[in-house]
Design a protein around this motif. Structure first.
Motif, PDB file in Angstrom:
ATOM      1  N   GLU A 231       4.781   7.284   1.750  1.00 33.50           N
ATOM      2  CA  GLU A 231       5.144   6.183   2.641  1.00 33.50           C
ATOM      3  C   GLU A 231       4.548   4.902   2.096  1.00 33.50           C
TER       4      GLU A 231
ATOM      5  N   TYR B 290       0.849  -1.182   0.000  1.00 30.38           N
ATOM      6  CA  TYR B 290       0.000   0.000   0.000  1.00 30.38           C
ATOM      7  C   TYR B 290       0.887   1.234   0.000  1.00 30.38           C
TER       8      TYR B 290
ATOM      9  N   GLN C  12       0.799   5.502   1.017  1.00 26.44           N
ATOM     10  CA  GLN C  12       0.090   6.521   1.783  1.00 26.44           C
ATOM     11  C   GLN C  12       0.744   7.881   1.575  1.00 26.44           C
TER      12      GLN C  12
ATOM     13  N   GLY D  90      -1.058  12.487   5.530  1.00 26.29           N
ATOM     14  CA  GLY D  90      -2.387  12.819   6.024  1.00 26.29           C
ATOM     15  C   GLY D  90      -3.527  12.142   5.307  1.00 26.29           C
ATOM     16  N   GLN D  91      -3.228  11.123   4.538  1.00 25.49           N
ATOM     17  CA  GLN D  91      -4.256  10.443   3.752  1.00 25.49           C
ATOM     18  C   GLN D  91      -4.396   8.981   4.165  1.00 25.49           C
ATOM     19  N   GLY D  92      -5.418   8.363   3.627  1.00 25.27           N
ATOM     20  CA  GLY D  92      -5.557   6.924   3.816  1.00 25.27           C
ATOM     21  C   GLY D  92      -4.599   6.174   2.928  1.00 25.27           C
ATOM     22  N   LEU D  93      -4.682   4.848   2.953  1.00 23.22           N
ATOM     23  CA  LEU D  93      -3.796   4.010   2.172  1.00 23.22           C
ATOM     24  C   LEU D  93      -4.487   3.551   0.890  1.00 23.22           C
TER      25      LEU D  93
END
Lengths: 113, 115
Positions: free
Chosen positions: A88, A36, A38, A41-44
């Motif tokens: 990330e 995944y 990311q 500050g966001q989702g995956l």
């Protein structure tokens, strides 16, 4: 207990260079494997996944990963990194097929111009 | 297409106050639902998962609880927040059949700071 190791906390590469992010998992059986990404500050978002079959899997955004049973590894690769790839990256494993994934601690990718 | 919504996006709460984070999924029926927490610089830790209305499984002992009052609604709660509850909370859903088996679809997250 299942565990996932991402040995590299932070990697810096130049734009246009190749990339490999490492992932190793514990336990004996072959799990479901995921990568995944990311953004801050966001989702995956899922990049790719491996369940069975061909050990080289292709994902979105030009990423690929290779499952190596003998090394318990599922490394993520990209031939040429773009500045927008800075983010990330998380490797995850699921032995339960119940969506209960165990995640590594992540690798932060910085891309130099 | 399926979407997942989480709110609030950001929350600052004093120690000892209650908490309610909400998550809703649209475009799918009977999904598995999950709450994950992400501490700074760390990966995700599974807190709760649910396979149906009213069915909640807790993965780690903690100060939090979860509820699923409707098929596509998942709520994370606390009666009294602790400093250690600070973090980034992510709701996710999955299906366990077909090509998407096991893949998690995440919301945008809720950042909780407990002061």
């Amino acid at each position: 207990a299942q565990s996932v190791t991402q040995p590299d906390i932070h990697i810096t590469v130049s734009e246009g260079a190749s990339l490999e992010l490492r992932c190793n998992y514990s336990y004996g059986a072959t799990p479901y494997l995921f990568w995944y990404v990311q953004s801050p500050g966001q989702g995956l978002q899922l990049l790719l996944k491996y369940f069975s079959g061909d050990t080289l899997v292709q994902g979105i955004k030009g990423f690929e990963a290779e499952f190596k049973r003998s090394q318990s590894s599922f490394n993520l690769r990209k031939p040429s990194v773009h500045w927008s790839d800075a983010a990330e990256y998380f490797c995850a494993v699921d032995y339960t097929n119940a969506g209960k994934s165990t995640f590594g601690d992540g690798t932060t990718l910085t891309v130099k111009p | 297409s399926q979407t997942i919504h989480q709110w609030p996006a950001t929350l600052v709460q004093p120690v000892g106050s209650p908490l309610s984070l909400e998550c809703t999924v649209e475009g799918t029926s009977n999904p598995n639902l999950y709450w994950y927490r992400q501490a700074a610089g760390r990966g995700l830790q599974l807190l709760f998962y649910s396979v149906g209305i009213g069915q909640i499984s807790s993965e780690v002992p903690q100060n939090l609880s979860a509820s699923r009052p409707q098929d596509r609604q998942f709520i994370l709660s606390s009666k009294k927040l602790l400093l250690s509850d600070s973090g980034f909370y992510l709701c996710a859903w999955s299906v366990l059949a077909g090509a998407d088996t096991g893949e998690l679809f995440f919301g945008e997250g809720s950042r909780l700071t407990v002061l």
